[in-house]
Design a protein around this motif. Structure first.
Motif, PDB file in Angstrom:
ATOM      1  N   GLU A 161      57.217  32.843  29.591  1.00 64.02           N
ATOM      2  CA  GLU A 161      57.910  34.019  30.103  1.00 64.02           C
ATOM      3  C   GLU A 161      58.195  34.980  28.951  1.00 64.02           C
ATOM      4  N   THR A 162      57.304  35.944  28.759  1.00 62.79           N
ATOM      5  CA  THR A 162      57.453  36.924  27.689  1.00 62.79           C
ATOM      6  C   THR A 162      56.673  38.169  28.083  1.00 62.79           C
ATOM      7  N   SER A 163      56.651  39.163  27.202  1.00 58.97           N
ATOM      8  CA  SER A 163      55.895  40.383  27.508  1.00 58.97           C
ATOM      9  C   SER A 163      55.400  40.998  26.208  1.00 58.97           C
TER      10      SER A 163
ATOM     11  N   GLU B  23      55.803  44.001  25.398  1.00 54.24           N
ATOM     12  CA  GLU B  23      56.879  44.862  24.892  1.00 54.24           C
ATOM     13  C   GLU B  23      57.874  44.038  24.065  1.00 54.24           C
ATOM     14  N   TRP B  24      58.276  42.865  24.565  1.00 53.92           N
ATOM     15  CA  TRP B  24      59.252  42.028  23.840  1.00 53.92           C
ATOM     16  C   TRP B  24      58.672  41.614  22.486  1.00 53.92           C
ATOM     17  N   ILE B  25      57.451  41.121  22.512  1.00 57.29           N
ATOM     18  CA  ILE B  25      56.867  40.588  21.257  1.00 57.29           C
ATOM     19  C   ILE B  25      56.639  41.720  20.254  1.00 57.29           C
TER      20      ILE B  25
ATOM     21  N   ALA C 124      54.553  25.842   2.754  1.00 57.38           N
ATOM     22  CA  ALA C 124      54.564  26.643   3.984  1.00 57.38           C
ATOM     23  C   ALA C 124      54.067  28.073   3.701  1.00 57.38           C
ATOM     24  N   CYS C 125      54.786  29.064   4.207  1.00 58.37           N
ATOM     25  CA  CYS C 125      54.299  30.447   4.108  1.00 58.37           C
ATOM     26  C   CYS C 125      54.378  31.001   2.688  1.00 58.37           C
ATOM     27  N   THR C 126      55.095  30.315   1.785  1.00 59.30           N
ATOM     28  CA  THR C 126      55.154  30.741   0.381  1.00 59.30           C
ATOM     29  C   THR C 126      54.001  30.133  -0.414  1.00 59.30           C
TER      30      THR C 126
ATOM     31  N   ASP D 192      56.980  26.831  24.090  1.00 56.45           N
ATOM     32  CA  ASP D 192      58.184  27.372  23.441  1.00 56.45           C
ATOM     33  C   ASP D 192      57.983  28.847  23.094  1.00 56.45           C
ATOM     34  N   ARG D 193      58.527  29.741  23.922  1.00 53.10           N
ATOM     35  CA  ARG D 193      58.287  31.175  23.717  1.00 53.10           C
ATOM     36  C   ARG D 193      58.930  31.720  22.444  1.00 53.10           C
ATOM     37  N   LYS D 194      59.897  30.954  21.893  1.00 56.02           N
ATOM     38  CA  LYS D 194      60.566  31.426  20.671  1.00 56.02           C
ATOM     39  C   LYS D 194      59.666  31.317  19.449  1.00 56.02           C
TER      40      LYS D 194
ATOM     41  N   TYR E 224      59.584  23.912  14.583  1.00 54.64           N
ATOM     42  CA  TYR E 224      60.925  24.250  15.054  1.00 54.64           C
ATOM     43  C   TYR E 224      61.454  25.388  14.186  1.00 54.64           C
ATOM     44  N   MET E 225      62.087  26.372  14.787  1.00 55.24           N
ATOM     45  CA  MET E 225      62.592  27.486  13.986  1.00 55.24           C
ATOM     46  C   MET E 225      63.891  28.036  14.557  1.00 55.24           C
ATOM     47  N   ASP E 226      64.846  28.261  13.665  1.00 52.25           N
ATOM     48  CA  ASP E 226      66.042  29.034  14.014  1.00 52.25           C
ATOM     49  C   ASP E 226      65.749  30.461  13.557  1.00 52.25           C
ATOM     50  N   GLY E 227      65.227  31.267  14.477  1.00 54.08           N
ATOM     51  CA  GLY E 227      64.692  32.593  14.142  1.00 54.08           C
ATOM     52  C   GLY E 227      65.676  33.492  13.413  1.00 54.08           C
ATOM     53  N   GLN E 228      66.907  33.508  13.878  1.00 55.89           N
ATOM     54  CA  GLN E 228      67.876  34.432  13.262  1.00 55.89           C
ATOM     55  C   GLN E 228      68.223  34.006  11.836  1.00 55.89           C
ATOM     56  N   GLU E 229      68.332  32.693  11.617  1.00 54.85           N
ATOM     57  CA  GLU E 229      68.631  32.213  10.260  1.00 54.85           C
ATOM     58  C   GLU E 229      67.474  32.529   9.315  1.00 54.85           C
ATOM     59  N   VAL E 230      66.242  32.347   9.818  1.00 59.59           N
ATOM     60  CA  VAL E 230      65.073  32.638   8.975  1.00 59.59           C
ATOM     61  C   VAL E 230      65.041  34.132   8.644  1.00 59.59           C
ATOM     62  N   PHE E 231      65.332  34.940   9.635  1.00 61.27           N
ATOM     63  CA  PHE E 231      65.348  36.392   9.434  1.00 61.27           C
ATOM     64  C   PHE E 231      66.341  36.768   8.320  1.00 61.27           C
TER      65      PHE E 231
ATOM     66  N   LEU F 225      53.616  41.737   1.066  1.00 58.77           N
ATOM     67  CA  LEU F 225      54.560  40.705   1.523  1.00 58.77           C
ATOM     68  C   LEU F 225      53.908  39.770   2.535  1.00 58.77           C
ATOM     69  N   HIS F 226      54.409  38.551   2.581  1.00 55.00           N
ATOM     70  CA  HIS F 226      54.013  37.634   3.654  1.00 55.00           C
ATOM     71  C   HIS F 226      54.234  38.337   4.992  1.00 55.00           C
ATOM     72  N   GLN F 227      53.202  38.288   5.841  1.00 53.19           N
ATOM     73  CA  GLN F 227      53.248  39.012   7.111  1.00 53.19           C
ATOM     74  C   GLN F 227      53.856  38.110   8.182  1.00 53.19           C
ATOM     75  N   ALA F 228      55.199  38.088   8.230  1.00 51.76           N
ATOM     76  CA  ALA F 228      55.879  37.249   9.229  1.00 51.76           C
ATOM     77  C   ALA F 228      56.411  38.093  10.365  1.00 51.76           C
ATOM     78  N   ASN F 229      56.856  39.300  10.021  1.00 52.87           N
ATOM     79  CA  ASN F 229      57.546  40.106  11.016  1.00 52.87           C
ATOM     80  C   ASN F 229      57.691  41.521  10.453  1.00 52.87           C
ATOM     81  N   GLU F 230      57.279  42.512  11.244  1.00 56.05           N
ATOM     82  CA  GLU F 230      57.357  43.906  10.782  1.00 56.05           C
ATOM     83  C   GLU F 230      58.802  44.297  10.449  1.00 56.05           C
TER      84      GLU F 230
ATOM     85  N   GLY G 152      49.264  38.257  13.551  1.00 53.24           N
ATOM     86  CA  GLY G 152      50.458  37.428  13.641  1.00 53.24           C
ATOM     87  C   GLY G 152      50.762  36.851  12.273  1.00 53.24           C
ATOM     88  N   ASN G 153      51.590  35.821  12.267  1.00 47.70           N
ATOM     89  CA  ASN G 153      51.964  35.162  11.011  1.00 47.70           C
ATOM     90  C   ASN G 153      50.973  34.033  10.739  1.00 47.70           C
ATOM     91  N   THR G 154      50.131  34.222   9.735  1.00 52.10           N
ATOM     92  CA  THR G 154      49.119  33.195   9.417  1.00 52.10           C
ATOM     93  C   THR G 154      49.570  32.317   8.252  1.00 52.10           C
TER      94      THR G 154
HETATM   95  N1  COA Z   1      59.967  36.623  25.060  1.00 49.37           N
HETATM   96  C1  COA Z   1      61.043  37.018  25.739  1.00 49.37           C
HETATM   97  N2  COA Z   1      62.280  36.610  25.450  1.00 49.37           N
HETATM   98  C2  COA Z   1      62.429  35.784  24.415  1.00 49.37           C
HETATM   99  C3  COA Z   1      61.352  35.329  23.653  1.00 49.37           C
HETATM  100  C4  COA Z   1      60.068  35.770  24.011  1.00 49.37           C
HETATM  101  N3  COA Z   1      58.963  35.400  23.346  1.00 49.37           N
HETATM  102  N4  COA Z   1      61.804  34.519  22.671  1.00 49.37           N
HETATM  103  C5  COA Z   1      63.140  34.458  22.814  1.00 49.37           C
HETATM  104  N5  COA Z   1      63.516  35.211  23.867  1.00 49.37           N
HETATM  105  C6  COA Z   1      64.861  35.414  24.385  1.00 49.37           C
HETATM  106  C7  COA Z   1      65.807  34.298  24.031  1.00 49.37           C
HETATM  107  O1  COA Z   1      65.705  33.231  24.933  1.00 49.37           O
HETATM  108  C8  COA Z   1      67.136  35.002  24.114  1.00 49.37           C
HETATM  109  O2  COA Z   1      67.514  35.084  25.465  1.00 49.37           O
HETATM  110  P1  COA Z   1      69.038  34.890  25.890  1.00 49.37           P
HETATM  111  O3  COA Z   1      69.778  36.016  25.221  1.00 49.37           O
HETATM  112  O4  COA Z   1      68.979  34.997  27.372  1.00 49.37           O
HETATM  113  O5  COA Z   1      69.428  33.550  25.376  1.00 49.37           O
HETATM  114  C9  COA Z   1      66.820  36.418  23.637  1.00 49.37           C
HETATM  115  O6  COA Z   1      65.398  36.578  23.784  1.00 49.37           O
HETATM  116  C10 COA Z   1      67.189  36.680  22.203  1.00 49.37           C
HETATM  117  O7  COA Z   1      66.718  35.597  21.420  1.00 49.37           O
HETATM  118  P2  COA Z   1      66.869  35.570  19.863  1.00 49.37           P
HETATM  119  O8  COA Z   1      66.283  34.305  19.330  1.00 49.37           O
HETATM  120  O9  COA Z   1      68.272  35.920  19.509  1.00 49.37           O
HETATM  121  O10 COA Z   1      65.916  36.809  19.478  1.00 49.37           O
HETATM  122  P3  COA Z   1      65.842  37.611  18.153  1.00 49.37           P
HETATM  123  O11 COA Z   1      66.213  39.006  18.386  1.00 49.37           O
HETATM  124  O12 COA Z   1      66.463  36.874  17.002  1.00 49.37           O
HETATM  125  O13 COA Z   1      64.252  37.614  17.889  1.00 49.37           O
HETATM  126  C11 COA Z   1      62.652  36.481  16.536  1.00 49.37           C
HETATM  127  C12 COA Z   1      63.581  36.386  17.737  1.00 49.37           C
HETATM  128  C13 COA Z   1      61.957  35.136  16.391  1.00 49.37           C
HETATM  129  C14 COA Z   1      61.619  37.571  16.795  1.00 49.37           C
HETATM  130  C15 COA Z   1      63.492  36.817  15.266  1.00 49.37           C
HETATM  131  O14 COA Z   1      64.604  35.961  15.171  1.00 49.37           O
HETATM  132  C16 COA Z   1      62.675  36.691  14.017  1.00 49.37           C
HETATM  133  O15 COA Z   1      61.755  37.447  13.807  1.00 49.37           O
HETATM  134  N6  COA Z   1      63.004  35.741  13.126  1.00 49.37           N
HETATM  135  C17 COA Z   1      62.204  35.482  11.946  1.00 49.37           C
HETATM  136  C18 COA Z   1      61.092  34.548  12.332  1.00 49.37           C
HETATM  137  C19 COA Z   1      60.029  34.391  11.276  1.00 49.37           C
HETATM  138  O16 COA Z   1      59.591  35.356  10.714  1.00 49.37           O
HETATM  139  N7  COA Z   1      59.603  33.143  11.043  1.00 49.37           N
HETATM  140  C20 COA Z   1      58.592  32.803  10.123  1.00 49.37           C
HETATM  141  C21 COA Z   1      59.044  32.936   8.700  1.00 49.37           C
HETATM  142  S1  COA Z   1      57.842  32.388   7.593  1.00 49.37           S
END
Ligand code: COA
Length: 320
Positions: free
Chosen positions: A27-29, A31-33, A110-112, A149-151, A209-216, A246-251, A276-278
Motif C-alpha cells: 500500500e503505497t504510491s 507520490e508518497w515515495i 553497508a552503505c559506507t 514491508d512498505r517502509k 530492518y530500519m528505523d527510518g527517522q533515526e537513520v535520517f 554523497l551516498h544516494q539514500a534519499n534526496e 534508489g539506494n544501491t
Molecule cells: N507508502 C505509504 N505510506 C508509508 C510508506 C510507504 N511506502 N512507508 C511508511 N508509510 C507510512 C507509515 O506507516 C506512517 O503511517 P502512520 O502515520 O499512519 O503510522 C507514515 O507513512 C509516516 O511514516 P514515517 O516512517 O514516519 O515516514 P517518514 O516521513 O519518516 O519517511 C522514510 C520514511 C523512510 C522515507 C524516511 O524516514 C527516511 O528517508 N529515512 C532515511 C532512510 C534511509 O535513507 N535509509 C538508508 C540509509 S543508508
C-alpha cells in the motif's frame, strides 16, 4: 604519495521496477515515495547477483582506464550482500576478470563500504607494494528485502560500481572513517542464522530492518560533521570543492546536508531517481555516470561521503 582514479565502470540490475510497480504489491504510491525520497524507479538483479554485477562493473572500469587485469595488485569489494560466506566476492571477481596477480577480499560497512574501501586502498598503497587497485561497491539488497514491508522495500535498488585507482605522486587523497556500533540496531539485517545442532533447525535468511527517522537524523548530522572535519584537517576551503558525491539514500538527506554545509545543491549530483539506494554501489555508480557524461575535469576536488548500517559513516577528499 597520493592516488588517483584512472577508470570507472558500473552495472545495474537488469529489471526495471517503478514506484507504480511497487504500488501493486504494497500500500503505497508514486507520490508518497517520490516526495519523501526522490526515488522514481530502481533496477533489480534477476540473474547476475552481487559478484556478477561487480565483475561487469570491474571489466568496464578496467577498459575505461586502459588497464590489463594482470596489472592489478589488489581487489577490494565493498558489499554487505555477498553470495557466499566463502569464497569471498572479491575472489569471484578476480576469477571472472582474470586478475591473476591480485589479492582479493571483501569489506563490510553497508552503505559506507565504498568510502571505507577507497581509504583501505590508499592505506595499502601508502604501506608500499601496491600500485593498481580495483575498488568495487556492489550490493544485491533485493535478496534481503522484505517485499511486504512498505517502509523499506520502496528504498533500495541493486547495482555495482567500480574504480581503478593508481599510485601517484601529485594530487590529493585523504579521508575520515567513523563507526558507532552501539547504534547498530537502527539499521540492520541479520545474516543467515538460527541453524542449531541440537534442534536440527536449518538457518533462516534475515531481512532489512530500519528505523527510518533515526537513520535520517543520524545521516544529516554526521555527514556534514565529518565533511567539515576533513576540510579543516586538510585546510581546504568549501569554495574549492567542485562536487560532493554523497551516498544516494534519499534526496531529502542530500538537500539537508547541502543546507547544513551552506553549499549550493548544484554541487551535489544525484541519480537516486533512477536507481534508489544501491548501498555500497551508489557512489561509484554516480561517479561512473559523471565520468562518462564528461562532467569531471582532471584536478577537480571531490568529496565522497557515505553513511549507513553499523552505524558507519565517512568521507574522502580527492582530486579527480
Ligand atoms: N507508502 C505509504 N505510506 C508509508 C510508506 C510507504 N511506502 N512507508 C511508511 N508509510 C507510512 C507509515 O506507516 C506512517 O503511517 P502512520 O502515520 O499512519 O503510522 C507514515 O507513512 C509516516 O511514516 P514515517 O516512517 O514516519 O515516514 P517518514 O516521513 O519518516 O519517511 C522514510 C520514511 C523512510 C522515507 C524516511 O524516514 C527516511 O528517508 N529515512 C532515511 C532512510 C534511509 O535513507 N535509509 C538508508 C540509509 S543508508
Amino acid at each position: 604519495m597520493t592516488m588517483k582514479i584512472i577508470g570507472t565502470g558500473s552495472c545495474c540490475g537488469d529489471h526495471l521496477v517503478t514506484n507504480q510497480d511497487l504500488a501493486q504489491i504494497v500500500e503505497t504510491s508514486d507520490e508518497w515515495i517520490s516526495s519523501r525520497t526522490g526515488i522514481r524507479s530502481r533496477r533489480l538483479t534477476t540473474g547476475l547477483g552481487t559478484s556478477g554485477m561487480a565483475a561487469k562493473a570491474a571489466e568496464r572500469a578496467l577498459k575505461d582506464g586502459n588497464v590489463h587485469p594482470e596489472e592489478l595488485d589488489l581487489i577490494l569489494l565493498a558489499t554487505s550482500t555477498p553470495e557466499n560466506h566463502f569464497p569471498n566476492g572479491a575472489c569471484e571477481v578476480q576469477a571472472a576478470i582474470g586478475a591473476v596477480n591480485a589479492a582479493a577480499f571483501d569489506i563490510s560497512a553497508a552503505c559506507t563500504g565504498f568510502v571505507f574501501a577507497l581509504q583501505t586502498a590508499y592505506g595499502f598503497m601508502a604501506a608500499g607494494g601496491y600500485k593498481k587497485i580495483l575498488v568495487i561497491g556492489a550490493d544485491d539488497l533485493s535478496k534481503v528485502t522484505d517485499w511486504t514491508d512498505r517502509k523499506t522495500c520502496i528504498l533500495f535498488g541493486d547495482g555495482a560500481g567500480a574504480v581503478v585507482v593508481e599510485k601517484e605522486e601529485k594530487g590529493m587523497f585523504s579521508g575520515v572513517m567513523k563507526a558507532d556500533g552501539s547504534r547498530g540496531q537502527v539499521l540492520s539485517c541479520r545474516a543467515r542464522s538460527g541453524g542449531n545442532f541440537l534442534t536440527g533447525k536449518k538457518p533462516e535468511i534475515g531481512y532489512i530492518y530500519m528505523d527510518g527517522q533515526e537513520v535520517f537524523k543520524f545521516a544529516v548530522k554526521k555527514v556534514p560533521e565529518c565533511v567539515e572535519q576533513l576540510l579543516k584537517e586538510q585546510d581546504v576551503q568549501k569554495e574549492d570543492i567542485r562536487y560532493y558525491i554523497l551516498h544516494q539514500a534519499n534526496e531529502r538527506i542530500i538537500d539537508s546536508v547541502a543546507k547544513r554545509l551552506k553549499e549550493p545543491i548544484e554541487k551535489f549530483p544525484m541519480d537516486i531517481q533512477d536507481h534508489g539506494n544501491t548501498s555500497a554501489a551508489s557512489i561509484p555508480i554516480l561517479l561512473d555516470e559523471m565520468n562518462r557524461e564528461g562532467r569531471l575535469t582532471r584536478g577537480d576536488k571531490l568529496i565522497l561521503a557515505g553513511f549507513g548500517g553499523g552505524l558507519t559513516w565517512g568521507a574522502a577528499l580527492m582530486e579527480w
